[in-house]
Design an enzyme around this catalytic site. Structure first.
Site, PDB file in Angstrom:
ATOM      1  N   GLU A  84      36.931  35.522  41.841  1.00 29.20           N
ATOM      2  CA  GLU A  84      37.259  36.941  41.791  1.00 29.20           C
ATOM      3  C   GLU A  84      35.996  37.688  41.388  1.00 29.20           C
ATOM      4  O   GLU A  84      35.200  37.204  40.586  1.00 29.20           O
ATOM      5  CB  GLU A  84      38.379  37.187  40.777  1.00 29.20           C
TER       6      GLU A  84
ATOM      7  N   ASN B  44      37.752  22.513  39.598  1.00 32.94           N
ATOM      8  CA  ASN B  44      38.005  23.417  38.468  1.00 32.94           C
ATOM      9  C   ASN B  44      37.955  22.676  37.134  1.00 32.94           C
ATOM     10  O   ASN B  44      37.431  23.193  36.146  1.00 32.94           O
ATOM     11  CB  ASN B  44      39.355  24.121  38.631  1.00 32.94           C
TER      12      ASN B  44
ATOM     13  N   PHE C 219      27.287  27.275  34.701  1.00 31.83           N
ATOM     14  CA  PHE C 219      28.435  26.921  33.854  1.00 31.83           C
ATOM     15  C   PHE C 219      27.996  26.243  32.565  1.00 31.83           C
ATOM     16  O   PHE C 219      28.643  25.331  32.072  1.00 31.83           O
ATOM     17  CB  PHE C 219      29.453  26.083  34.645  1.00 31.83           C
ATOM     18  N   LEU C 220      26.856  26.690  32.060  1.00 33.52           N
ATOM     19  CA  LEU C 220      26.374  26.180  30.772  1.00 33.52           C
ATOM     20  C   LEU C 220      26.175  27.336  29.792  1.00 33.52           C
ATOM     21  O   LEU C 220      25.269  27.297  28.973  1.00 33.52           O
ATOM     22  CB  LEU C 220      25.058  25.406  30.965  1.00 33.52           C
TER      23      LEU C 220
ATOM     24  N   CYS D 167      42.872  30.944  37.058  1.00 34.46           N
ATOM     25  CA  CYS D 167      42.865  29.600  37.650  1.00 34.46           C
ATOM     26  C   CYS D 167      42.635  28.463  36.659  1.00 34.46           C
ATOM     27  O   CYS D 167      43.444  27.546  36.590  1.00 34.46           O
ATOM     28  CB  CYS D 167      41.828  29.529  38.770  1.00 34.46           C
TER      29      CYS D 167
HETATM   30  P1  NAD Z   1      47.899  36.613  43.667  1.00 37.19           P
HETATM   31  O1  NAD Z   1      48.929  36.603  42.632  1.00 37.19           O
HETATM   32  O2  NAD Z   1      46.752  37.561  43.560  1.00 37.19           O
HETATM   33  O3  NAD Z   1      48.559  36.850  45.090  1.00 37.19           O
HETATM   34  C1  NAD Z   1      49.674  36.184  45.536  1.00 37.19           C
HETATM   35  C2  NAD Z   1      50.389  37.084  46.534  1.00 37.19           C
HETATM   36  O4  NAD Z   1      51.466  36.338  47.101  1.00 37.19           O
HETATM   37  C3  NAD Z   1      51.003  38.321  45.888  1.00 37.19           C
HETATM   38  O5  NAD Z   1      50.627  39.462  46.605  1.00 37.19           O
HETATM   39  C4  NAD Z   1      52.519  38.064  45.973  1.00 37.19           C
HETATM   40  O6  NAD Z   1      53.257  39.258  46.132  1.00 37.19           O
HETATM   41  C5  NAD Z   1      52.595  37.191  47.203  1.00 37.19           C
HETATM   42  N1  NAD Z   1      53.802  36.340  47.286  1.00 37.19           N
HETATM   43  C6  NAD Z   1      54.364  35.585  46.314  1.00 37.19           C
HETATM   44  N2  NAD Z   1      55.447  34.968  46.793  1.00 37.19           N
HETATM   45  C7  NAD Z   1      55.559  35.323  48.088  1.00 37.19           C
HETATM   46  C8  NAD Z   1      56.482  35.000  49.116  1.00 37.19           C
HETATM   47  N3  NAD Z   1      57.514  34.186  48.886  1.00 37.19           N
HETATM   48  N4  NAD Z   1      56.290  35.550  50.330  1.00 37.19           N
HETATM   49  C9  NAD Z   1      55.244  36.382  50.559  1.00 37.19           C
HETATM   50  N5  NAD Z   1      54.352  36.728  49.641  1.00 37.19           N
HETATM   51  C10 NAD Z   1      54.503  36.206  48.411  1.00 37.19           C
HETATM   52  O7  NAD Z   1      47.367  35.115  43.754  1.00 37.19           O
HETATM   53  P2  NAD Z   1      45.885  34.646  44.115  1.00 37.19           P
HETATM   54  O8  NAD Z   1      45.006  34.841  42.934  1.00 37.19           O
HETATM   55  O9  NAD Z   1      45.505  35.203  45.430  1.00 37.19           O
HETATM   56  O10 NAD Z   1      46.129  33.059  44.234  1.00 37.19           O
HETATM   57  C11 NAD Z   1      46.808  32.495  45.325  1.00 37.19           C
HETATM   58  C12 NAD Z   1      46.592  30.998  45.281  1.00 37.19           C
HETATM   59  O11 NAD Z   1      45.192  30.717  45.443  1.00 37.19           O
HETATM   60  C13 NAD Z   1      46.990  30.344  43.964  1.00 37.19           C
HETATM   61  O12 NAD Z   1      47.493  29.067  44.222  1.00 37.19           O
HETATM   62  C14 NAD Z   1      45.686  30.248  43.213  1.00 37.19           C
HETATM   63  O13 NAD Z   1      45.670  29.200  42.284  1.00 37.19           O
HETATM   64  C15 NAD Z   1      44.711  29.967  44.335  1.00 37.19           C
HETATM   65  N6  NAD Z   1      43.339  30.384  44.061  1.00 37.19           N
HETATM   66  C16 NAD Z   1      43.097  31.568  43.440  1.00 37.19           C
HETATM   67  C17 NAD Z   1      41.776  31.960  43.213  1.00 37.19           C
HETATM   68  C18 NAD Z   1      41.465  33.241  42.500  1.00 37.19           C
HETATM   69  O14 NAD Z   1      40.313  33.408  42.066  1.00 37.19           O
HETATM   70  N7  NAD Z   1      42.402  34.152  42.339  1.00 37.19           N
HETATM   71  C19 NAD Z   1      40.714  31.142  43.633  1.00 37.19           C
HETATM   72  C20 NAD Z   1      41.010  29.958  44.293  1.00 37.19           C
HETATM   73  C21 NAD Z   1      42.329  29.581  44.501  1.00 37.19           C
END
Ligand code: NAD
Length: 460
Positions: free
Chosen positions: A169, A237, A278-279, A289
């Site tokens: 992010e 991670n 990461f240090l 995450c």
């Molecule tokens: P988030 O919470 O920002 O977004 C998830 C989205 O999915 C939301 O908009 C929510 O409304 C939608 N959603 C939930 N249930 C739903 C459904 N049944 N149908 C349709 N839409 C639905 O999550 P994120 O941060 O984007 O993370 C998503 C995945 O990616 C997670 O598994 C997370 O661990 C992984 N991930 C996140 C990051 C990060 O930095 N945020 C990085 C790598 C991996």
């Protein structure tokens, strides 16, 4: 290889789903991004990204006006599944009550894909790509649920693939277009090839970019079996979190022995086997995450009766870092009752408004319970933090937060927090003018010269 344009569906319009959707559209694919949050869909249709992610809104507007990116609610799933070559699942997998990954969002989407498949007459197999972070073995579970969603009918026309996401992010667009690697796991060759073609412009770095020179010449495509791809995400991670906890443990020893952890980190980081990133010692890792992914990995191990002493220690060291903040405050302020403490930076890291797993919330909560008056500053996450913690008074200028405070804690090293001026801080604070630098982001000497009591982490 010529670029082949795909019809793509992306389910979930969060940090990962939206960045994926907009970047795939930028590569030339036609993408429909679905979400079950109506407000979010309406906002995206109007060209507004409902969270703070630099560069994403511009890309969404540009690709949507070029007709390659559109948004819809999940009621449109049937049409998307009928027409798509590839459908991504990018919904949240939060931490469940028992610490394991809560797969209910993924399961709901998988069942709906199944239902939609049963209703549609497709002539070619649909590739279902799981981008959500899920425990190793979940690919089979997703396949089973898609089958179930189709009413138990023999639905042979889909293939499940794991394509874990590594974006950060704050730099989601950059990380999606210029990743270190693309990992794809499948138990048959065909969907691996589909994803290789889908990602070809990224693999060969041959898409339009205003960046010159390009940061990458080519991107490795790592093809594995399903379970390995799922494990790669958790292992990555867990390793990064362990690296931070490692340097934090060393930082504690530096404080006792008079060494400076920053010199130690650069001394060891130059060893190519270790690497410099990461240090950074400080208050430890947090965010949307690391905490939940480590928890899920440990929960998965427990399921098999397998012990994870290293991961357990990684988490324990991290928890201790939060306590170290409180100890550093107590060492100088003694009782915290009635003392004004300013938290500088509230989001879990700079350049995002995400507060999930943010150390600021945990620290604010502990300080409040000890009777301190906690005020906070954050350039973008302030309002959201106030909603989560009603006792936290929010300021929109770092100096307003600092004014009258006995202590300030650098929690998130936003650019303007890094840039706070020592003399101004000293003139605004009340005795003992303590600054606990939770990210070792400030110049200790100039704060001390200005009359501030500076305390970093592991700084001798
Ligand atoms: P988030 O919470 O920002 O977004 C998830 C989205 O999915 C939301 O908009 C929510 O409304 C939608 N959603 C939930 N249930 C739903 C459904 N049944 N149908 C349709 N839409 C639905 O999550 P994120 O941060 O984007 O993370 C998503 C995945 O990616 C997670 O598994 C997370 O661990 C992984 N991930 C996140 C990051 C990060 O930095 N945020 C990085 C790598 C991996």
């Amino acid at each position: 290889m010529p670029v082949e344009n795909f019809e793509v569906g992306v389910i979930g319009a969060g940090y990962v789903g939206l960045a994926t959707a907009a970047c795939l559209a930028h590569l030339g694919h036609r993408v429909t991004c679905l979400d079950n949050d109506e407000e979010r869909v309406t906002s995206l249709k109007d060209g507004r990204v409902p969270f703070y992610e630099p560069g994403l809104e511009e890309l969404v507007i540009r690709t949507a006006s070029a007709g390659r990116l559109s948004f819809a609610g999940t009621e449109e799933m049937a049409g998307v599944v009928r027409d798509a070559d590839v459908v991504f699942i990018a919904v949240g997998t939060p931490q469940g009550d028992d610490g394991s990954a809560d797969l209910s969002n993924v399961a709901a989407v998988a069942r709906t894909i199944g239902r939609s498949l049963a209703d549609s007459s497709r002539e070619r197999p649909l590739v279902v790509v799981n981008k959500s972070t899920v425990p190793a073995g979940s690919g089979d579970y997703v396949s089973m649920l898609i089958g179930e969603g189709a009413g138990g009918e023999e639905v042979a026309d889909f293939l499940v693939v794991s394509n874990p996401e590594f974006l950060r992010e704050g730099s989601a667009v950059y990380d999606t277009l210029f990743p270190d690697r693309v990992v794809v796991g499948a138990d048959s060759r065909e969907p691996l090839e589909t994803l290789r073609v889908l990602y070809e412009p990224i693999i060969s770095q041959s898409f339009p970019t205003p960046m010159d020179p390009r940061p990458k010449a080519a991107v490795p495509f790592v093809a594995t079996d399903l379970a390995s791809a799922e494990m790669i995400k958790y292992a990555a991670n867990a390793f990064l979190a362990t690296k931070i906890s490692f340097i934090n443990e060393i930082a504690g020893l530096c404080e006792l022995t008079g060494a400076d952890v920053r010199s130690v980190a650069s001394g060891i980081g130059l060893d190519e086997r270790i690497g410099a990133r990461f240090l950074n010692a400080g208050i430890g890792w947090g965010g949307s995450c690391f905490p939940k992914d480590l928890s899920a990995l440990r929960a998965a191990a427990r399921e098999y009766g397998y012990e994870t002493p290293l991961l357990d220690a990684t988490v324990a060291v991290n928890e201790r870092q939060r306590e170290r903040v409180i100890e550093k405050l107590q060492a100088e302020l003694h009782t915290l009752k009635g003392k004004r403490v300013a938290l500088l930076g509230l989001s879990f890291k700079p350049n995002t408004d995400d507060l999930r797993g943010a150390p600021s919330l945990e620290i604010a909560h502990t300080l409040t319970s000890l009777g301190a008056k906690v005020v906070g500053y954050d350039p973008v996450a302030g309002k959201a933090a106030a909603k989560l913690l009603s006792t936290l008074k929010i300021h929109f200028d770092p100096y307003e937060a600092i004014e009258g405070a006995q202590a300030a804690v650098v929690v998130t090293e936003w650019e303007d927090v890094r840039g706070i001026e020592p003399e101004r801080v000293a003139s605004l604070m009340r005795h003992p003018k303590l600054v606990v630098d939770g990210r070792n982001a400030l110049d200790a000497a100039s704060f001390r010269e200005a009359g501030v009591l500076y305390r970093g982490f592991g700084r001798g």
